[in-house]
Design a protein around this motif. Structure first.
Motif, PDB file in Angstrom:
ATOM      1  N   GLU A 264       0.862  -1.181   0.000  1.00  8.22           N
ATOM      2  CA  GLU A 264       0.000   0.000   0.000  1.00  8.22           C
ATOM      3  C   GLU A 264       0.898   1.230   0.000  1.00  8.22           C
ATOM      4  O   GLU A 264       1.884   1.294   0.721  1.00  8.22           O
ATOM      5  CB  GLU A 264      -0.919   0.003   1.214  1.00  8.22           C
ATOM      6  CG  GLU A 264      -1.977  -1.078   1.121  1.00  8.22           C
ATOM      7  CD  GLU A 264      -2.994  -0.978   2.240  1.00  8.22           C
ATOM      8  OE1 GLU A 264      -3.111   0.104   2.861  1.00  8.22           O
ATOM      9  OE2 GLU A 264      -3.656  -1.978   2.481  1.00  8.22           O
ATOM     10  N   SER A 265       0.538   2.201  -0.825  1.00  9.44           N
ATOM     11  CA  SER A 265       1.354   3.397  -0.987  1.00  9.44           C
ATOM     12  C   SER A 265       0.978   4.459   0.030  1.00  9.44           C
ATOM     13  O   SER A 265      -0.165   4.541   0.476  1.00  9.44           O
ATOM     14  CB  SER A 265       1.172   3.950  -2.400  1.00  9.44           C
ATOM     15  OG  SER A 265       1.939   5.117  -2.566  1.00  9.44           O
ATOM     16  N   VAL A 266       1.944   5.294   0.364  1.00 10.47           N
ATOM     17  CA  VAL A 266       1.675   6.436   1.237  1.00 10.47           C
ATOM     18  C   VAL A 266       1.380   7.683   0.401  1.00 10.47           C
ATOM     19  O   VAL A 266       0.910   8.683   0.927  1.00 10.47           O
ATOM     20  CB  VAL A 266       2.869   6.701   2.193  1.00 10.47           C
ATOM     21  CG1 VAL A 266       3.014   5.561   3.177  1.00 10.47           C
ATOM     22  CG2 VAL A 266       4.154   6.928   1.428  1.00 10.47           C
ATOM     23  N   ARG A 267       1.640   7.611  -0.897  1.00 10.89           N
ATOM     24  CA  ARG A 267       1.370   8.736  -1.802  1.00 10.89           C
ATOM     25  C   ARG A 267      -0.062   8.661  -2.306  1.00 10.89           C
ATOM     26  O   ARG A 267      -0.557   7.590  -2.644  1.00 10.89           O
ATOM     27  CB  ARG A 267       2.346   8.709  -2.976  1.00 10.89           C
ATOM     28  CG  ARG A 267       3.797   8.901  -2.552  1.00 10.89           C
ATOM     29  CD  ARG A 267       4.709   8.966  -3.763  1.00 10.89           C
ATOM     30  NE  ARG A 267       4.628   7.782  -4.609  1.00 10.89           N
ATOM     31  CZ  ARG A 267       5.398   6.709  -4.487  1.00 10.89           C
ATOM     32  NH1 ARG A 267       6.303   6.665  -3.534  1.00 10.89           N
ATOM     33  NH2 ARG A 267       5.277   5.685  -5.300  1.00 10.89           N
ATOM     34  N   ALA A 268      -0.698   9.799  -2.401  1.00 10.15           N
ATOM     35  CA  ALA A 268      -2.095   9.840  -2.836  1.00 10.15           C
ATOM     36  C   ALA A 268      -2.242   9.597  -4.333  1.00 10.15           C
ATOM     37  O   ALA A 268      -3.254   9.050  -4.777  1.00 10.15           O
ATOM     38  CB  ALA A 268      -2.710  11.186  -2.472  1.00 10.15           C
ATOM     39  N   ASP A 269      -1.226   9.964  -5.125  1.00 10.59           N
ATOM     40  CA  ASP A 269      -1.332   9.824  -6.580  1.00 10.59           C
ATOM     41  C   ASP A 269      -1.122   8.399  -7.062  1.00 10.59           C
ATOM     42  O   ASP A 269      -1.481   8.063  -8.185  1.00 10.59           O
ATOM     43  CB  ASP A 269      -0.355  10.775  -7.288  1.00 10.59           C
ATOM     44  CG  ASP A 269       1.098  10.515  -6.903  1.00 10.59           C
ATOM     45  OD1 ASP A 269       1.331  10.070  -5.758  1.00 10.59           O
ATOM     46  OD2 ASP A 269       1.989  10.763  -7.740  1.00 10.59           O
ATOM     47  N   GLU A 270      -0.521   7.536  -6.234  1.00 12.55           N
ATOM     48  CA  GLU A 270      -0.310   6.128  -6.589  1.00 12.55           C
ATOM     49  C   GLU A 270      -0.884   5.251  -5.480  1.00 12.55           C
ATOM     50  O   GLU A 270      -0.400   5.279  -4.359  1.00 12.55           O
ATOM     51  CB  GLU A 270       1.177   5.835  -6.776  1.00 12.55           C
ATOM     52  CG  GLU A 270       1.798   6.567  -7.945  1.00 12.55           C
ATOM     53  CD  GLU A 270       3.280   6.262  -8.091  1.00 12.55           C
ATOM     54  OE1 GLU A 270       3.786   5.371  -7.383  1.00 12.55           O
ATOM     55  OE2 GLU A 270       3.912   6.925  -8.915  1.00 12.55           O
ATOM     56  N   PRO A 271      -1.902   4.448  -5.789  1.00  7.34           N
ATOM     57  CA  PRO A 271      -2.539   3.640  -4.739  1.00  7.34           C
ATOM     58  C   PRO A 271      -1.669   2.492  -4.223  1.00  7.34           C
ATOM     59  O   PRO A 271      -1.807   2.076  -3.082  1.00  7.34           O
ATOM     60  CB  PRO A 271      -3.796   3.107  -5.411  1.00  7.34           C
ATOM     61  CG  PRO A 271      -3.510   3.191  -6.869  1.00  7.34           C
ATOM     62  CD  PRO A 271      -2.563   4.313  -7.068  1.00  7.34           C
ATOM     63  N   LEU A 272      -0.778   1.972  -5.064  1.00  3.16           N
ATOM     64  CA  LEU A 272       0.079   0.857  -4.664  1.00  3.16           C
ATOM     65  C   LEU A 272       1.513   1.124  -5.103  1.00  3.16           C
ATOM     66  O   LEU A 272       1.751   1.670  -6.180  1.00  3.16           O
ATOM     67  CB  LEU A 272      -0.392  -0.450  -5.304  1.00  3.16           C
ATOM     68  CG  LEU A 272      -1.758  -0.978  -4.885  1.00  3.16           C
ATOM     69  CD1 LEU A 272      -2.187  -2.114  -5.791  1.00  3.16           C
ATOM     70  CD2 LEU A 272      -1.737  -1.426  -3.439  1.00  3.16           C
ATOM     71  N   ASP A 273       2.457   0.715  -4.269  1.00  4.04           N
ATOM     72  CA  ASP A 273       3.866   0.713  -4.656  1.00  4.04           C
ATOM     73  C   ASP A 273       4.181  -0.685  -5.156  1.00  4.04           C
ATOM     74  O   ASP A 273       3.988  -1.664  -4.425  1.00  4.04           O
ATOM     75  CB  ASP A 273       4.777   1.023  -3.467  1.00  4.04           C
ATOM     76  CG  ASP A 273       4.720   2.477  -3.045  1.00  4.04           C
ATOM     77  OD1 ASP A 273       4.481   3.332  -3.919  1.00  4.04           O
ATOM     78  OD2 ASP A 273       4.921   2.742  -1.847  1.00  4.04           O
ATOM     79  N   ILE A 274       4.643  -0.780  -6.377  1.00  2.00           N
ATOM     80  CA  ILE A 274       5.004  -2.082  -6.921  1.00  2.00           C
ATOM     81  C   ILE A 274       6.491  -2.272  -6.661  1.00  2.00           C
ATOM     82  O   ILE A 274       7.331  -1.550  -7.182  1.00  2.00           O
ATOM     83  CB  ILE A 274       4.645  -2.187  -8.408  1.00  2.00           C
ATOM     84  CG1 ILE A 274       3.133  -1.966  -8.544  1.00  2.00           C
ATOM     85  CG2 ILE A 274       5.051  -3.538  -8.968  1.00  2.00           C
ATOM     86  CD1 ILE A 274       2.637  -1.809  -9.932  1.00  2.00           C
ATOM     87  N   VAL A 275       6.795  -3.238  -5.814  1.00  2.00           N
ATOM     88  CA  VAL A 275       8.143  -3.445  -5.314  1.00  2.00           C
ATOM     89  C   VAL A 275       8.976  -4.303  -6.250  1.00  2.00           C
ATOM     90  O   VAL A 275      10.141  -4.014  -6.503  1.00  2.00           O
ATOM     91  CB  VAL A 275       8.088  -4.111  -3.914  1.00  2.00           C
ATOM     92  CG1 VAL A 275       9.463  -4.390  -3.374  1.00  2.00           C
ATOM     93  CG2 VAL A 275       7.285  -3.266  -2.957  1.00  2.00           C
ATOM     94  N   LEU A 276       8.371  -5.380  -6.788  1.00  2.70           N
ATOM     95  CA  LEU A 276       9.159  -6.388  -7.479  1.00  2.70           C
ATOM     96  C   LEU A 276       8.275  -7.229  -8.375  1.00  2.70           C
ATOM     97  O   LEU A 276       7.105  -7.439  -8.067  1.00  2.70           O
ATOM     98  CB  LEU A 276       9.809  -7.294  -6.409  1.00  2.70           C
ATOM     99  CG  LEU A 276      10.558  -8.532  -6.821  1.00  2.70           C
ATOM    100  CD1 LEU A 276      11.929  -8.161  -7.366  1.00  2.70           C
ATOM    101  CD2 LEU A 276      10.716  -9.466  -5.640  1.00  2.70           C
ATOM    102  N   ILE A 277       8.874  -7.731  -9.445  1.00  2.37           N
ATOM    103  CA  ILE A 277       8.253  -8.795 -10.233  1.00  2.37           C
ATOM    104  C   ILE A 277       9.313  -9.883 -10.364  1.00  2.37           C
ATOM    105  O   ILE A 277      10.477  -9.596 -10.654  1.00  2.37           O
ATOM    106  CB  ILE A 277       7.725  -8.308 -11.596  1.00  2.37           C
ATOM    107  CG1 ILE A 277       7.035  -9.471 -12.324  1.00  2.37           C
ATOM    108  CG2 ILE A 277       8.813  -7.680 -12.433  1.00  2.37           C
ATOM    109  CD1 ILE A 277       6.176  -9.040 -13.492  1.00  2.37           C
TER     110      ILE A 277
END
Length: 179
Positions: A81-94
């Motif tokens: 879950e992101s702390v930024r309002a403009d991005e709902p999720l932080d994508i860490v890794l694939i």
């Protein structure tokens, strides 16, 4: 290999979640993106959220083989879950490693999504594994020959003070004090 990650947003089904997010696809060889809208149908919107590299490591070929042998080979997307309002999720890794995905799942902090591996990525991973995989020979450990039931008289508790260098057995020390 750069891989674009496609996320789908649909309305939440509870009063506590306004939106529900799910990783639904990947775009092999995609260019950079920053939450680009791909498609909208009613309340559902699909985004090309970001492009991350899938990195393969020679030490993890066993994990890749395990993933390729699955009924449906998959890539795993790790999100927070992101702390930024403009991005709902932080994508860490694939990753193509089910073992690495499991390591992230153990913490419970991340969201792990399993996405079907496209044929192009599957061929790339298989080629990597065929080039770098080295089968490890199983080595059975041998027990040492130490007798764990051996009782040494005169060697006892180190907390008992005495003049000699040899420890006195606690039961003998007790007998001496009683005499």
């Amino acid at each position: 290999m750069p891989v674009g990650i496609v996320l789908r947003r649909v309305p939440g089904v509870t009063q506590w979640a306004a939106w529900s997010w799910k990783a639904t696809g990947v775009l092999p060889g995609a260019a950079d993106a920053n939450w680009r809208v791909l498609r909208t149908e009613g309340d559902m919107t699909e985004y090309h959220a970001t492009t991350l590299p899938v990195e393969l490591h020679g030490a993890e070929t066993e994990a890749y083989l395990h993933g390729l042998a699955a009924q449906e080979p998959a890539l795993y997307v790790v999100m927070r879950e992101s702390v930024r309002a403009d991005e709902p999720l932080d994508i860490v890794l694939i990753t193509a490693s089910p073992y690495e995905a499991q390591d992230y799942a153990d913490s419970g902090e991340e969201i792990i999504e399993k996405i079907a591996m496209p044929a192009a990525v599957m061929a790339w991973v298989l080629d990597f594994v065929e080039t770098h995989h080295r089968e490890e020979i199983f080595k059975k450990r041998k027990r040492d020959k130490k007798d764990i039931g051996l009782v040494e008289d005169g060697v006892g508790d180190a907390r008992i003070t005495q003049m000699a260098d040899v420890y006195r057995a606690p039961s003998q020390a007790k007998k001496e004090r009683l005499q």
